[in-house]
Motif scaffolding. Structure first.
Motif, PDB file in Angstrom:
ATOM      1  N   ALA A 105       0.857  -1.172  -0.042  1.00  0.00           N
ATOM      2  CA  ALA A 105       0.151  -0.024   0.052  1.00  0.00           C
ATOM      3  C   ALA A 105       0.809   1.267   0.014  1.00  0.00           C
ATOM      4  O   ALA A 105       0.575   2.125  -0.831  1.00  0.00           O
ATOM      5  N   PHE A 106       1.822   1.370   0.893  1.00  0.00           N
ATOM      6  CA  PHE A 106       2.713   2.483   0.842  1.00  0.00           C
ATOM      7  C   PHE A 106       3.581   2.646  -0.546  1.00  0.00           C
ATOM      8  O   PHE A 106       3.737   3.910  -0.898  1.00  0.00           O
ATOM      9  N   ASP A 107       3.875   1.395  -1.060  1.00  0.00           N
ATOM     10  CA  ASP A 107       4.532   1.718  -2.448  1.00  0.00           C
ATOM     11  C   ASP A 107       3.628   2.204  -3.440  1.00  0.00           C
ATOM     12  O   ASP A 107       3.962   2.994  -4.295  1.00  0.00           O
ATOM     13  N   GLN A 108       2.329   1.853  -3.280  1.00  0.00           N
ATOM     14  CA  GLN A 108       1.237   2.604  -4.380  1.00  0.00           C
ATOM     15  C   GLN A 108       1.224   3.840  -4.071  1.00  0.00           C
ATOM     16  O   GLN A 108       1.289   4.946  -4.916  1.00  0.00           O
ATOM     17  N   LEU A 109       0.913   4.146  -2.882  1.00  0.00           N
ATOM     18  CA  LEU A 109       0.897   5.584  -2.392  1.00  0.00           C
ATOM     19  C   LEU A 109       2.064   6.550  -2.633  1.00  0.00           C
ATOM     20  O   LEU A 109       1.928   7.744  -3.080  1.00  0.00           O
ATOM     21  N   ARG A 110       3.450   5.799  -2.449  1.00  0.00           N
ATOM     22  CA  ARG A 110       4.482   6.616  -2.950  1.00  0.00           C
ATOM     23  C   ARG A 110       4.571   7.141  -4.703  1.00  0.00           C
ATOM     24  O   ARG A 110       4.950   8.114  -4.701  1.00  0.00           O
ATOM     25  N   SER A 111       4.196   6.048  -5.000  1.00  0.00           N
ATOM     26  CA  SER A 111       4.148   6.149  -6.676  1.00  0.00           C
ATOM     27  C   SER A 111       3.046   7.446  -7.198  1.00  0.00           C
ATOM     28  O   SER A 111       3.569   8.060  -7.819  1.00  0.00           O
ATOM     29  N   VAL A 112       2.048   7.418  -6.480  1.00  0.00           N
ATOM     30  CA  VAL A 112       0.737   8.170  -6.924  1.00  0.00           C
ATOM     31  C   VAL A 112       1.498   9.504  -6.494  1.00  0.00           C
ATOM     32  O   VAL A 112       1.308  10.592  -7.165  1.00  0.00           O
ATOM     33  N   ARG A 113       2.147   9.687  -5.079  1.00  0.00           N
ATOM     34  CA  ARG A 113       2.657  11.067  -4.937  1.00  0.00           C
ATOM     35  C   ARG A 113       3.713  11.407  -5.717  1.00  0.00           C
ATOM     36  O   ARG A 113       3.679  12.941  -5.807  1.00  0.00           O
ATOM     37  N   ALA A 114       4.558  10.679  -6.101  1.00  0.00           N
ATOM     38  CA  ALA A 114       5.498  11.226  -6.953  1.00  0.00           C
ATOM     39  C   ALA A 114       5.130  11.509  -8.300  1.00  0.00           C
ATOM     40  O   ALA A 114       5.826  12.869  -8.729  1.00  0.00           O
ATOM     41  N   GLU A 115       4.078  11.065  -8.983  1.00  0.00           N
ATOM     42  CA  GLU A 115       3.553  11.588 -10.010  1.00  0.00           C
ATOM     43  C   GLU A 115       2.897  12.819  -9.823  1.00  0.00           C
ATOM     44  O   GLU A 115       3.042  13.870 -10.481  1.00  0.00           O
ATOM     45  N   LYS A 116       2.123  13.084  -8.581  1.00  0.00           N
ATOM     46  CA  LYS A 116       1.438  14.375  -8.531  1.00  0.00           C
ATOM     47  C   LYS A 116       2.358  15.325  -8.238  1.00  0.00           C
ATOM     48  O   LYS A 116       2.252  16.552  -8.746  1.00  0.00           O
ATOM     49  N   SER A 117       3.590  15.100  -7.562  1.00  0.00           N
ATOM     50  CA  SER A 117       4.583  16.138  -7.273  1.00  0.00           C
ATOM     51  C   SER A 117       5.259  16.627  -8.668  1.00  0.00           C
ATOM     52  O   SER A 117       5.553  18.011  -8.655  1.00  0.00           O
ATOM     53  N   ARG A 118       5.303  15.750  -9.461  1.00  0.00           N
ATOM     54  CA  ARG A 118       5.879  16.145 -10.793  1.00  0.00           C
ATOM     55  C   ARG A 118       4.970  17.094 -11.533  1.00  0.00           C
ATOM     56  O   ARG A 118       5.479  18.081 -12.083  1.00  0.00           O
ATOM     57  N   GLN A 119       3.764  16.546 -11.342  1.00  0.00           N
ATOM     58  CA  GLN A 119       2.766  17.487 -12.237  1.00  0.00           C
ATOM     59  C   GLN A 119       2.556  18.908 -11.641  1.00  0.00           C
ATOM     60  O   GLN A 119       2.542  19.925 -12.214  1.00  0.00           O
ATOM     61  N   ILE A 120       2.566  19.024 -10.419  1.00  0.00           N
ATOM     62  CA  ILE A 120       2.285  20.093  -9.507  1.00  0.00           C
ATOM     63  C   ILE A 120       3.900  21.234  -9.716  1.00  0.00           C
ATOM     64  O   ILE A 120       3.480  22.280 -10.038  1.00  0.00           O
ATOM     65  N   GLU A 121       4.755  20.446  -9.811  1.00  0.00           N
ATOM     66  CA  GLU A 121       6.080  21.315 -10.055  1.00  0.00           C
ATOM     67  C   GLU A 121       5.720  21.948 -11.320  1.00  0.00           C
ATOM     68  O   GLU A 121       6.587  22.875 -11.636  1.00  0.00           O
ATOM     69  N   GLY A 122       5.415  21.029 -12.346  1.00  0.00           N
ATOM     70  CA  GLY A 122       5.267  21.573 -13.679  1.00  0.00           C
ATOM     71  C   GLY A 122       4.358  22.869 -13.633  1.00  0.00           C
ATOM     72  O   GLY A 122       4.715  23.674 -14.608  1.00  0.00           O
ATOM     73  N   LEU A 123       3.221  22.815 -12.903  1.00  0.00           N
ATOM     74  CA  LEU A 123       2.260  23.816 -13.010  1.00  0.00           C
ATOM     75  C   LEU A 123       2.940  24.989 -12.242  1.00  0.00           C
ATOM     76  O   LEU A 123       2.637  26.023 -12.850  1.00  0.00           O
TER      77      LEU A 123
END
Length: 307
Positions: free
Chosen positions: A16-34
């Motif tokens: 579960a934590f691995d899945q959450l980390r993966s999702v957070r990493a993708e969201k962080s990348r998108q927010i940094e881009g914005l």
């Protein structure tokens, strides 16, 4: 539903934590881009950030199951996107906040949690302190969640990125597996008990019958009028097509043979007694006294009694 493998080598918590980390990493990348080109005076991309963090309302498709969400919290503790629970179940969301003692009026006025919901949890505090981590704690609804969090340094200031899912859902595969295991064990115990009960009746009862018959045979002399009735053994032999049936049949044959042999022995003894009586009857009751000077010879011939 969060799809985790309860039989995998990694624990459900790790998965579960691995899945959450993966999702957070993708969201962080998108927010940094914005936010990379944002600066004061430029309109803050609020709508775009909300769209990214709510996964265009496709939470399950991005791996957040039925209760997972991602959200941003600024340095003042304000949520920067809408809560999934407000979107999907407003009544339940407001009821949970009320129970947790959180004011809901500011949120109700604008029907949004952006800038109106204060989030102060163990995870947000640790993230805003500059740390990354994975913890289980109560979220802003006072519901236990698994949380993967970290901090983004943006032109708009430090922002905590939270990726969470309800603990109950994360560990549901383990509960289901345990429930299935208990069900299998219960069914196995019932089947074993039934088998033992049936087996006991089918095996123990015939053995007890044969034991009782053995005791009865020991008390018989098989003389005239002392006859053995094999009916209990006949019932077993006729109703069983297994080793016990064969044993009962052999038992019957043995008793019949024993009874026959005893009968034959008694018949032979009777014949011998009859022969002895006949032979005794042929002998003279007395012999005359021969003269002292008479010589004679005594001859005998053995003839079967029946002749």
């Amino acid at each position: 539903m969060l799809y985790l493998d309860a039989s995998a080598s990694a624990s459900l918590e790790e998965q579960a934590f691995d899945q959450l980390r993966s999702v957070r990493a993708e969201k962080s990348r998108q927010i940094e881009g914005l936010l990379k080109d944002w600066e004061p005076g430029i309109t803050f991309p609020r709508a775009e950030i909300n769209e990214v963090m709510t996964s265009e309302r496709q939470w399950e498709e991005v791996g957040l199951g039925e209760s997972g969400e991602t959200y941003l919290v600024d340095e003042n503790g304000k949520m920067l996107n809408d809560s999934r629970f407000l979107i999907e179940d407003p009544d339940g969301f407001y009821a949970a906040l009320t129970e947790a003692g959180i004011p809901t009026e500011p949120i109700r006025v604008v029907d949004s949690t952006i800038g109106t919901l204060t989030v102060d949890t163990e995870g947000t505090r640790d993230a805003l302190a500059g740390n990354e981590g994975q913890l289980i704690f109560n979220d802003y609804r006072e519901i236990a969640v698994l949380s993967d969090y970290g901090l983004l340094d943006t032109p708009a200031g430090p922002i905590a990125v939270m990726s969470e899912i309800d603990e109950a859902e994360a560990f549901a595969p383990s509960v289901d597996l345990r429930r299935q295991s208990l069900t299998v064990l219960l069914i196995g115990a019932i089947m074993l008990g039934t088998f033992k009960w049936v087996w006991s009746g089918r095996v123990t009862k015939p053995l007890r019958v044969m034991e009782n018959e053995t005791k009865e045979i020991k008390q018989l002399s098989f003389t005239a009028g002392d006859h053995y009735d094999p009916a209990p053994l006949v019932e077993i032999a006729e109703n069983r097509n297994d080793e016990l049936g064969d044993l009962a049949t052999s038992f019957i044959e043995l008793t019949e043979s024993l009874e026959s042999n005893v009968g034959q022995r008694l018949a032979v003894e009777a014949d011998l007694n009859t022969a002895a009586g006949i032979q005794r009857s042929l002998l003279p009751l007395g012999f005359p006294v021969p003269p002292h000077d008479m010589e004679f010879a005594l001859h005998a011939m053995l003839v079967p009694a029946k002749e």
